[in-house]
Design a protein around this motif. Sequence first.
Motif, PDB file in Angstrom:
ATOM      1  N   GLU A 159      35.146  35.934  38.581  1.00 16.84           N
ATOM      2  CA  GLU A 159      36.551  35.529  38.605  1.00 16.84           C
ATOM      3  C   GLU A 159      36.926  34.702  37.386  1.00 16.84           C
ATOM      4  O   GLU A 159      38.105  34.569  37.051  1.00 16.84           O
ATOM      5  CB  GLU A 159      36.846  34.751  39.886  1.00 16.84           C
ATOM      6  N   GLY A 160      35.921  34.159  36.697  1.00 10.54           N
ATOM      7  CA  GLY A 160      36.198  33.392  35.488  1.00 10.54           C
ATOM      8  C   GLY A 160      36.517  34.258  34.292  1.00 10.54           C
ATOM      9  O   GLY A 160      36.996  33.760  33.266  1.00 10.54           O
ATOM     10  N   VAL A 161      36.239  35.567  34.380  1.00  8.93           N
ATOM     11  CA  VAL A 161      36.610  36.494  33.312  1.00  8.93           C
ATOM     12  C   VAL A 161      38.061  36.917  33.530  1.00  8.93           C
ATOM     13  O   VAL A 161      38.388  37.490  34.573  1.00  8.93           O
ATOM     14  CB  VAL A 161      35.687  37.730  33.305  1.00  8.93           C
ATOM     15  N   GLU A 162      38.923  36.645  32.591  1.00  6.36           N
ATOM     16  CA  GLU A 162      40.349  36.928  32.738  1.00  6.36           C
ATOM     17  C   GLU A 162      40.589  38.431  32.658  1.00  6.36           C
ATOM     18  O   GLU A 162      40.437  39.045  31.592  1.00  6.36           O
ATOM     19  CB  GLU A 162      41.137  36.199  31.635  1.00  6.36           C
ATOM     20  N   MET A 163      40.951  39.051  33.782  1.00  4.04           N
ATOM     21  CA  MET A 163      41.171  40.499  33.817  1.00  4.04           C
ATOM     22  C   MET A 163      42.542  40.887  34.331  1.00  4.04           C
ATOM     23  O   MET A 163      42.835  42.071  34.515  1.00  4.04           O
ATOM     24  CB  MET A 163      40.092  41.156  34.681  1.00  4.04           C
ATOM     25  N   GLN A 164      43.410  39.914  34.580  1.00  4.76           N
ATOM     26  CA  GLN A 164      44.723  40.206  35.128  1.00  4.76           C
ATOM     27  C   GLN A 164      45.527  41.066  34.161  1.00  4.76           C
ATOM     28  O   GLN A 164      45.640  40.775  32.975  1.00  4.76           O
ATOM     29  CB  GLN A 164      45.475  38.911  35.410  1.00  4.76           C
ATOM     30  N   GLY A 165      46.080  42.158  34.670  1.00  6.90           N
ATOM     31  CA  GLY A 165      46.907  43.038  33.857  1.00  6.90           C
ATOM     32  C   GLY A 165      46.140  44.029  33.012  1.00  6.90           C
ATOM     33  O   GLY A 165      46.747  44.845  32.299  1.00  6.90           O
ATOM     34  N   LEU A 166      44.814  43.998  33.065  1.00  9.01           N
ATOM     35  CA  LEU A 166      44.023  44.921  32.255  1.00  9.01           C
ATOM     36  C   LEU A 166      43.777  46.227  33.003  1.00  9.01           C
ATOM     37  O   LEU A 166      43.550  46.230  34.212  1.00  9.01           O
ATOM     38  CB  LEU A 166      42.666  44.296  31.897  1.00  9.01           C
ATOM     39  N   PHE A 199      38.101  42.004  40.083  1.00 10.81           N
ATOM     40  CA  PHE A 199      39.126  42.846  39.471  1.00 10.81           C
ATOM     41  C   PHE A 199      40.262  43.118  40.454  1.00 10.81           C
ATOM     42  O   PHE A 199      41.447  43.076  40.092  1.00 10.81           O
ATOM     43  CB  PHE A 199      38.521  44.171  38.998  1.00 10.81           C
ATOM     44  N   CYS A 200      39.919  43.385  41.709  1.00  9.41           N
ATOM     45  CA  CYS A 200      40.948  43.631  42.720  1.00  9.41           C
ATOM     46  C   CYS A 200      41.777  42.376  42.993  1.00  9.41           C
ATOM     47  O   CYS A 200      42.984  42.456  43.252  1.00  9.41           O
ATOM     48  CB  CYS A 200      40.312  44.132  44.009  1.00  9.41           C
ATOM     49  N   LYS A 201      41.134  41.222  42.935  1.00 10.83           N
ATOM     50  CA  LYS A 201      41.866  39.971  43.130  1.00 10.83           C
ATOM     51  C   LYS A 201      42.857  39.744  41.997  1.00 10.83           C
ATOM     52  O   LYS A 201      43.965  39.252  42.222  1.00 10.83           O
ATOM     53  CB  LYS A 201      40.884  38.801  43.219  1.00 10.83           C
ATOM     54  N   ALA A 202      42.463  40.121  40.784  1.00 14.18           N
ATOM     55  CA  ALA A 202      43.340  39.947  39.633  1.00 14.18           C
ATOM     56  C   ALA A 202      44.394  41.040  39.549  1.00 14.18           C
ATOM     57  O   ALA A 202      45.486  40.814  39.016  1.00 14.18           O
ATOM     58  CB  ALA A 202      42.504  39.931  38.351  1.00 14.18           C
ATOM     59  N   ASN A 203      44.098  42.228  40.085  1.00 15.06           N
ATOM     60  CA  ASN A 203      45.020  43.368  40.007  1.00 15.06           C
ATOM     61  C   ASN A 203      45.112  44.063  41.368  1.00 15.06           C
ATOM     62  O   ASN A 203      44.641  45.192  41.536  1.00 15.06           O
ATOM     63  CB  ASN A 203      44.530  44.368  38.954  1.00 15.06           C
ATOM     64  N   PRO A 204      45.691  43.397  42.369  1.00 16.02           N
ATOM     65  CA  PRO A 204      45.686  43.929  43.740  1.00 16.02           C
ATOM     66  C   PRO A 204      46.470  45.227  43.895  1.00 16.02           C
ATOM     67  O   PRO A 204      46.258  45.961  44.866  1.00 16.02           O
ATOM     68  CB  PRO A 204      46.310  42.793  44.557  1.00 16.02           C
ATOM     69  N   GLN A 205      47.342  45.537  42.966  1.00 15.13           N
ATOM     70  CA  GLN A 205      48.176  46.718  43.079  1.00 15.13           C
ATOM     71  C   GLN A 205      47.504  47.985  42.564  1.00 15.13           C
ATOM     72  O   GLN A 205      47.986  49.097  42.804  1.00 15.13           O
ATOM     73  CB  GLN A 205      49.496  46.510  42.319  1.00 15.13           C
ATOM     74  N   PHE A 207      44.238  49.267  43.046  1.00 15.48           N
ATOM     75  CA  PHE A 207      43.339  50.011  43.940  1.00 15.48           C
ATOM     76  C   PHE A 207      43.564  49.557  45.376  1.00 15.48           C
ATOM     77  O   PHE A 207      44.092  48.468  45.623  1.00 15.48           O
ATOM     78  CB  PHE A 207      41.876  49.792  43.557  1.00 15.48           C
ATOM     79  N   SER A 208      43.114  50.407  46.323  1.00 14.56           N
ATOM     80  CA  SER A 208      43.290  50.061  47.732  1.00 14.56           C
ATOM     81  C   SER A 208      42.352  48.948  48.171  1.00 14.56           C
ATOM     82  O   SER A 208      42.613  48.261  49.156  1.00 14.56           O
ATOM     83  CB  SER A 208      43.049  51.297  48.600  1.00 14.56           C
ATOM     84  N   GLY A 209      41.236  48.760  47.449  1.00 18.63           N
ATOM     85  CA  GLY A 209      40.282  47.718  47.805  1.00 18.63           C
ATOM     86  C   GLY A 209      39.094  47.725  46.869  1.00 18.63           C
ATOM     87  O   GLY A 209      38.926  48.619  46.035  1.00 18.63           O
ATOM     88  N   PRO A 210      38.223  46.723  46.997  1.00 15.00           N
ATOM     89  CA  PRO A 210      37.084  46.594  46.086  1.00 15.00           C
ATOM     90  C   PRO A 210      36.032  47.688  46.231  1.00 15.00           C
ATOM     91  O   PRO A 210      35.272  47.935  45.298  1.00 15.00           O
ATOM     92  CB  PRO A 210      36.505  45.223  46.445  1.00 15.00           C
ATOM     93  N   ASN A 211      35.967  48.370  47.399  1.00 14.06           N
ATOM     94  CA  ASN A 211      34.950  49.408  47.571  1.00 14.06           C
ATOM     95  C   ASN A 211      35.116  50.532  46.552  1.00 14.06           C
ATOM     96  O   ASN A 211      34.141  51.023  45.976  1.00 14.06           O
ATOM     97  CB  ASN A 211      34.997  49.973  48.993  1.00 14.06           C
ATOM     98  N   ALA A 212      36.360  50.939  46.338  1.00 10.21           N
ATOM     99  CA  ALA A 212      36.624  52.001  45.371  1.00 10.21           C
ATOM    100  C   ALA A 212      36.287  51.551  43.957  1.00 10.21           C
ATOM    101  O   ALA A 212      35.706  52.308  43.163  1.00 10.21           O
ATOM    102  CB  ALA A 212      38.092  52.434  45.457  1.00 10.21           C
ATOM    103  N   VAL A 213      36.612  50.305  43.626  1.00 10.40           N
ATOM    104  CA  VAL A 213      36.327  49.778  42.291  1.00 10.40           C
ATOM    105  C   VAL A 213      34.819  49.664  42.083  1.00 10.40           C
ATOM    106  O   VAL A 213      34.303  49.986  40.998  1.00 10.40           O
ATOM    107  CB  VAL A 213      36.999  48.400  42.109  1.00 10.40           C
ATOM    108  N   HIS A 214      34.119  49.218  43.109  1.00 10.36           N
ATOM    109  CA  HIS A 214      32.667  49.081  43.031  1.00 10.36           C
ATOM    110  C   HIS A 214      32.019  50.434  42.749  1.00 10.36           C
ATOM    111  O   HIS A 214      31.181  50.575  41.841  1.00 10.36           O
ATOM    112  CB  HIS A 214      32.159  48.501  44.357  1.00 10.36           C
TER     113      HIS A 214
END
Length: 406
Positions: A159-166, A199-205, A207-214
């Motif tokens: 979460e310390g890596v800034e990924m919002q909007g990426l 990543f999902c916390k920074a960009n909730p819109q 993906f549907s959830g972290p499972n898909a991102v993982h």
Amino acid sequence: MFSQGDVERAIFDCEKQLQSCRLRLSAVNTLKGGAPSSVEDDAVILRKKVRMKGFEDNASLVSELQSEADSSVVSLRVGRRASLSSEAHEKIKDRIIRTFNLDEKRGLTMMRENGFGRTPQQTAKFLLATGGLNREMVGRALGSFYDDRGLESLRLFAEGVEMQGLPFVQGLRKFLQKFKLPGESQMVDRILEAFAKAFCKANPQDFSGPNAVHALAFAVIILNTDAHSHNLKQLAKMTKEQFINNTRSIEGCDELNPEFLGEIYDEITENEIVHQEDKHDEGNLFHDSVKEGWMRKKAAGAAAIAWRKRFFILTKNPPQLYYFEDDKSNDPKGYIPLENVNVSKSKKHKKGLELTPVKGELLKSVKYSRSGELVLGEHKVAELKAQSVEDCWEWYEAITRVINKT
């Protein structure tokens, strides 16, 4: 025994830091005997500066870490003094970095014992915001976190890596630039799971959830290896259709658009996700070198006649000539400060250079002992031999530019 003036002339750093160095010296000289070993060396100051360099995107994190560490009262051991001066703080931090770069487990233990990793927050901040840490060791440390405390540290690191909007791939690239993934699949899985949640916390819109991102992150790592590994040259590469079908068959990824997956395939196959392994990012703490290469250095001492082959790194800020055991060493054997120093071609050797003090005083040098402490030296001249006459001229011109600040 060195006098205060000798020690002052041996401590070099940027002009902006020179005044603070001298203030430290005046405080240290109140100690009994004024021993040189009590004087904080400029390498600590250099490393503090370099550790901050290149982490602008984590500026707030760095500031918070530095403020917390500088103001904290740390209990190092029972019976030891609880409060630390800024000099002692930096010296301990420097030793932690050295230890961590050789053995991440010992480094993590030393962090906890000395107050730099007492909480998951402190551990995450140290691993993320401290420059000079070996990135392979950072990856091993992150992958080794499996209990509640460790997983919390891993979560906070991600979460310390800034990924919002990426975009997804850009966020994954940025995350993986902070360390090198370990080789064990279980470690990789834990790290990518932390990335997915962050990543999902920074960009909730997105993906549907972290499972898909993982799952997608794991698929991208496999694709990156398949497309760019030199060890797999003889094997048929994964096609775009195979990547799309394989990825959509993973649980949680069936929702992903084939066109979106095709764009990811193109981006990864055209531009490899590179885990930065440059020697300047692997714990050596030397950035923006002016020149690097092999030379021979004449051993110090009146009776010394041996010429030892060393790998040299010439830096402009601060102006110093560092030498290493070899080109893969993480720490220098020593260095020669280049302020108030002349460089000239040797009259005895066609490929030789000589470094001499400007005002006819003794030339200062610094060597690292086996324990990591600095040993100050002084000589009439430092003699070097380049690999060729042409290389000698290149070293001469580079050192001259550094000395003249051009």
